[in-house]
Design an enzyme around this catalytic site. Structure first.
Site, PDB file in Angstrom:
ATOM      1  N   SER A 130       0.877  -1.179   0.000  1.00  0.00           N
ATOM      2  CA  SER A 130       0.000   0.000   0.000  1.00  0.00           C
ATOM      3  C   SER A 130       0.913   1.227   0.000  1.00  0.00           C
ATOM      4  O   SER A 130       0.941   2.017   0.930  1.00  0.00           O
ATOM      5  CB  SER A 130      -0.930  -0.014   1.213  1.00  0.00           C
ATOM      6  OG  SER A 130      -0.213   0.060   2.408  1.00  0.00           O
ATOM      7  N   HIS A 160      -3.324  -6.244   1.992  1.00  0.00           N
ATOM      8  CA  HIS A 160      -2.405  -7.232   2.567  1.00  0.00           C
ATOM      9  C   HIS A 160      -3.025  -8.619   2.693  1.00  0.00           C
ATOM     10  O   HIS A 160      -2.408  -9.547   3.202  1.00  0.00           O
ATOM     11  CB  HIS A 160      -1.912  -6.776   3.943  1.00  0.00           C
ATOM     12  CG  HIS A 160      -1.022  -5.572   3.867  1.00  0.00           C
ATOM     13  ND1 HIS A 160      -0.654  -4.849   4.969  1.00  0.00           N
ATOM     14  CD2 HIS A 160      -0.426  -4.963   2.805  1.00  0.00           C
ATOM     15  CE1 HIS A 160       0.126  -3.841   4.593  1.00  0.00           C
ATOM     16  NE2 HIS A 160       0.270  -3.894   3.286  1.00  0.00           N
ATOM     17  N   GLU A 178      -5.104  -2.791   8.840  1.00  0.00           N
ATOM     18  CA  GLU A 178      -4.438  -3.386  10.011  1.00  0.00           C
ATOM     19  C   GLU A 178      -5.188  -3.111  11.303  1.00  0.00           C
ATOM     20  O   GLU A 178      -5.560  -1.970  11.576  1.00  0.00           O
ATOM     21  CB  GLU A 178      -3.019  -2.810  10.153  1.00  0.00           C
ATOM     22  CG  GLU A 178      -2.166  -3.097   8.939  1.00  0.00           C
ATOM     23  CD  GLU A 178      -0.859  -2.303   8.927  1.00  0.00           C
ATOM     24  OE1 GLU A 178      -0.386  -1.900  10.006  1.00  0.00           O
ATOM     25  OE2 GLU A 178      -0.329  -2.085   7.827  1.00  0.00           O
ATOM     26  N   GLU A 212       1.445  -9.506   6.693  1.00  0.00           N
ATOM     27  CA  GLU A 212       2.177  -9.131   7.902  1.00  0.00           C
ATOM     28  C   GLU A 212       1.945 -10.133   9.031  1.00  0.00           C
ATOM     29  O   GLU A 212       2.239  -9.862  10.192  1.00  0.00           O
ATOM     30  CB  GLU A 212       1.803  -7.709   8.325  1.00  0.00           C
ATOM     31  CG  GLU A 212       2.219  -6.699   7.253  1.00  0.00           C
ATOM     32  CD  GLU A 212       1.988  -5.247   7.626  1.00  0.00           C
ATOM     33  OE1 GLU A 212       1.332  -4.978   8.649  1.00  0.00           O
ATOM     34  OE2 GLU A 212       2.478  -4.386   6.885  1.00  0.00           O
ATOM     35  N   ASP A 234      -4.652   0.780  11.331  1.00  0.00           N
ATOM     36  CA  ASP A 234      -4.139   1.454  10.127  1.00  0.00           C
ATOM     37  C   ASP A 234      -5.191   1.254   9.044  1.00  0.00           C
ATOM     38  O   ASP A 234      -5.360   0.150   8.527  1.00  0.00           O
ATOM     39  CB  ASP A 234      -2.791   0.861   9.687  1.00  0.00           C
ATOM     40  CG  ASP A 234      -2.264   1.542   8.425  1.00  0.00           C
ATOM     41  OD1 ASP A 234      -2.903   2.513   7.958  1.00  0.00           O
ATOM     42  OD2 ASP A 234      -1.215   1.107   7.913  1.00  0.00           O
ATOM     43  N   GLU A 244      -4.024   5.258  12.011  1.00  0.00           N
ATOM     44  CA  GLU A 244      -3.060   5.639  10.969  1.00  0.00           C
ATOM     45  C   GLU A 244      -3.775   5.784   9.629  1.00  0.00           C
ATOM     46  O   GLU A 244      -4.686   5.008   9.327  1.00  0.00           O
ATOM     47  CB  GLU A 244      -2.002   4.526  10.902  1.00  0.00           C
ATOM     48  CG  GLU A 244      -0.926   4.724   9.856  1.00  0.00           C
ATOM     49  CD  GLU A 244       0.013   3.518   9.844  1.00  0.00           C
ATOM     50  OE1 GLU A 244       0.236   2.894  10.906  1.00  0.00           O
ATOM     51  OE2 GLU A 244       0.512   3.177   8.752  1.00  0.00           O
ATOM     52  N   ASP A 292       1.093   8.132   7.496  1.00  0.00           N
ATOM     53  CA  ASP A 292       2.014   7.218   6.809  1.00  0.00           C
ATOM     54  C   ASP A 292       2.126   7.680   5.353  1.00  0.00           C
ATOM     55  O   ASP A 292       3.055   8.404   4.994  1.00  0.00           O
ATOM     56  CB  ASP A 292       1.479   5.786   6.941  1.00  0.00           C
ATOM     57  CG  ASP A 292       2.222   4.779   6.070  1.00  0.00           C
ATOM     58  OD1 ASP A 292       3.274   5.105   5.521  1.00  0.00           O
ATOM     59  OD2 ASP A 292       1.730   3.634   5.928  1.00  0.00           O
ATOM     60  N   LYS A 351       9.235   4.920   7.883  1.00  0.00           N
ATOM     61  CA  LYS A 351       9.648   3.742   7.116  1.00  0.00           C
ATOM     62  C   LYS A 351      10.877   4.145   6.327  1.00  0.00           C
ATOM     63  O   LYS A 351      10.800   5.034   5.456  1.00  0.00           O
ATOM     64  CB  LYS A 351       8.543   3.341   6.142  1.00  0.00           C
ATOM     65  CG  LYS A 351       7.273   2.786   6.781  1.00  0.00           C
ATOM     66  CD  LYS A 351       6.175   2.755   5.733  1.00  0.00           C
ATOM     67  CE  LYS A 351       5.009   1.866   6.139  1.00  0.00           C
ATOM     68  NZ  LYS A 351       3.856   2.080   5.229  1.00  0.00           N
ATOM     69  N   HIS A 393       7.970  -1.389   9.865  1.00  0.00           N
ATOM     70  CA  HIS A 393       8.338  -2.319   8.797  1.00  0.00           C
ATOM     71  C   HIS A 393       7.547  -1.982   7.536  1.00  0.00           C
ATOM     72  O   HIS A 393       6.753  -1.040   7.519  1.00  0.00           O
ATOM     73  CB  HIS A 393       8.014  -3.745   9.245  1.00  0.00           C
ATOM     74  CG  HIS A 393       6.534  -3.998   9.440  1.00  0.00           C
ATOM     75  ND1 HIS A 393       5.979  -5.247   9.447  1.00  0.00           N
ATOM     76  CD2 HIS A 393       5.494  -3.134   9.640  1.00  0.00           C
ATOM     77  CE1 HIS A 393       4.682  -5.143   9.620  1.00  0.00           C
ATOM     78  NE2 HIS A 393       4.366  -3.886   9.744  1.00  0.00           N
ATOM     79  N   LYS A 403       5.962  -0.755  14.789  1.00  0.00           N
ATOM     80  CA  LYS A 403       4.946  -1.528  14.084  1.00  0.00           C
ATOM     81  C   LYS A 403       5.691  -2.570  13.275  1.00  0.00           C
ATOM     82  O   LYS A 403       6.431  -2.224  12.352  1.00  0.00           O
ATOM     83  CB  LYS A 403       4.225  -0.554  13.154  1.00  0.00           C
ATOM     84  CG  LYS A 403       2.806  -0.908  12.850  1.00  0.00           C
ATOM     85  CD  LYS A 403       2.151   0.196  12.046  1.00  0.00           C
ATOM     86  CE  LYS A 403       2.270  -0.114  10.578  1.00  0.00           C
ATOM     87  NZ  LYS A 403       1.155   0.397   9.758  1.00  0.00           N
TER      88      LYS A 403
END
Ligand code: PGA
Ligand code: ZN
Length: 441
Positions: A51, A164, A173, A214, A251, A302, A329, A354, A382, A405
């Site tokens: 993403s 994901h 998430e 993840e 997230d 997030e 993010d 990140k 990550h 995270k």
């Protein structure tokens, strides 16, 4: 010991990440004398997102459909071995800022599209590793200095959705944060136990326990409310108190849900499950989060809105920012220019960091520093495509960010980071600090 530690060798190769996609690995050898005899080598591997924010630094892929579906990184590897090696060979590995500046100069573009942020980051991280190793210092201490002792509170992603996973969960998430733990290892244990109970509960309900990118479970659930109620059940079944021992972070990865034509957020999974189109406007998204946060102990959201919506983010922050951590993010992409803009506008109150979004270690540290100075929180993160490299575990302690995270306790690409944090905590012993990230002591 050393003041000048010359870079003797820079070598890149193509390896695989956790999704089986090619990525860049770099080895950097430093030290006096003959390479291979008395040099010290540091190695680093570059992560990759799914993403991905549109303002991220450019990751160069070859695009040759006959090789790795176009995803090979031979060009980036060759840039490591030529342009970037030429830029830093003979330079002082102990001067990370200067090395990163040389990498930026060798690229010469704003978005790193010339040599590729993936090429640059591999070199940047491998230089830090080699320097730390030559000085016989743990990486977190080399980067963070004598004051580095703050362990991060995990934001552990136990239920995956969005891009994901191929389930019906629309938000990307759902994470748990062990804010009531006494120590990092204690918090990690609490999260792992909840993860295992969640698996038991999903099995009892005849839902799938297969996992997403993840490592979080990826069952077909109806909507966010149902996801959150399962998580609460798992927390309670594990013997913890939701909201006290464990809080929840989300997230939304809303850039992925945003439909530009409709100017609204489309929820495909919820649409499928409910048999009617679920679209939410920016304002409705804010109300949606408000409702969820009233019902569940959500402390952090997030990418609640998409990456271009500064006005929406201001509104979101006004409405929820005093109670909830609002993390940018895709909005900030670890870029101090975008972060500065957010701080001025009072959009969000935290940044996700990140390293591959920006391409060098120094720039990632700049982002943490700017955030902290402005009273924004920082969360080291990550990517959904990871490797066994645990660099970000050291970075989390080095930067004093206080939050990390790094996925579910499942899949060794994620556990590599947790295990490295356990080592760091063990090394620090009684000096390790573990604090609730939102309470000023
Ligand atoms: P990504 O997801 O690595 O696929 O971008 C992680 C995140 O959005 O935080
Ligand atoms: Zn995100």
């Amino acid at each position: 010991m050393y003041r000048y530690l010359p870079i003797r060798r820079v070598y890149g190769r193509q390896v695989l990440d956790s999704r089986g996609n090619p990525t860049v690995e770099v080895e950097v050898t430093v030290g006096e004398g003959i390479v291979g005899v008395n040099g010290t080598t540091g190695r680093a591997m570059v992560p990759s997102g799914a993403s991905t924010g549109k303002f991220e630094a450019v990751e160069i892929r070859d695009g040759n459909k006959r090789e790795y579906m176009g995803l090979s990184v031979e060009k980036a590897v060759s840039n490591v071995n030529t342009k970037l090696a030429d830029a830093v060979l003979g330079e002082n590995a102990l001067d990370q800022n200067a090395i990163d500046f040389l990498l930026l100069e060798a690229d010469g573009t704003e978005n790193k599209s010339n040599v590729g942020a993936n090429a640059m980051l591999g070199v940047s991280m491998a230089v830090a590793r080699a320097a730390a190793k030559a000085l016989k210092l743990p990486l977190f201490q080399y980067i963070g200095g004598v004051h580095a002792k703050r362990m991060p509170v995990p934001m552990m992603n136990i239920l995956n959705g969005g891009v994901h996973a191929n389930n019906t969960v629309d938000l990307q998430e759902f994470m748990i944060m062990p804010v009531g733990a006494e120590s990092f290892h204690d918090g990690l244990r609490m999260c792992v136990e909840i993860y295992q109970y969640l698996k038991i509960i999903l099995k009892e309900e005849k839902l799938t326990t297969s996992v997403g990118d993840e490592g979080g479970f990826a069952p077909d659930l109806e909507d966010s409310r149902q996801v959150l109620s399962y998580i609460i059940r798992a927390i309670e079944r594990a013997g913890f108190r939701p909201g006290e021992d464990i809080t929840i972070a989300i997230d939304a990865a809303a850039s992925e849900l945003y439909d530009e034509e409709k100017e609204a957020y489309y929820f495909p999974g919820e649409t499928q499950k409910k048999g009617k189109t679920i679209l939410r406007s920016g304002k409705e998204m804010v109300d949606y989060y408000k409702d969820l946060a009233e019902e569940f102990p959500i402390v952090s959201i997030e990418d609640g809105l998409h990456e271009d919506d500064w006005e929406g983010w201001k509104h979101l922050t006004r409405e929820l920012g005093t109670k909830i951590q609002l993390v940018g993010d895709d909005l900030f992409v670890t870029n101090i220019k975008r972060l500065r803009c957010g701080i001025k506008l009072q959009a969000a109150n935290a940044i996700l960091v990140k390293v591959n979004q920006i391409g060098t270690l120094s720039e990632a540290l700049d982002a943490v520093e700017m955030a902290q100075k402005a009273g924004y929180k920082a969360v080291i993160s990550h990517r959904s495509g990871e490797t066994e490299d645990s660099f970000i575990a050291d970075l989390a302690v080095a930067s004093g960010a206080g939050q990390i995270k790094t996925g579910a306790p499942c899949r060794s690409d994620r556990n590599a980071k947790y295990n490295q944090l356990l080592r760091i905590e063990d090394y620090l012993g009684k000096l390790a600090v573990y604090e609730h990230p939102f309470v000023v002591m």
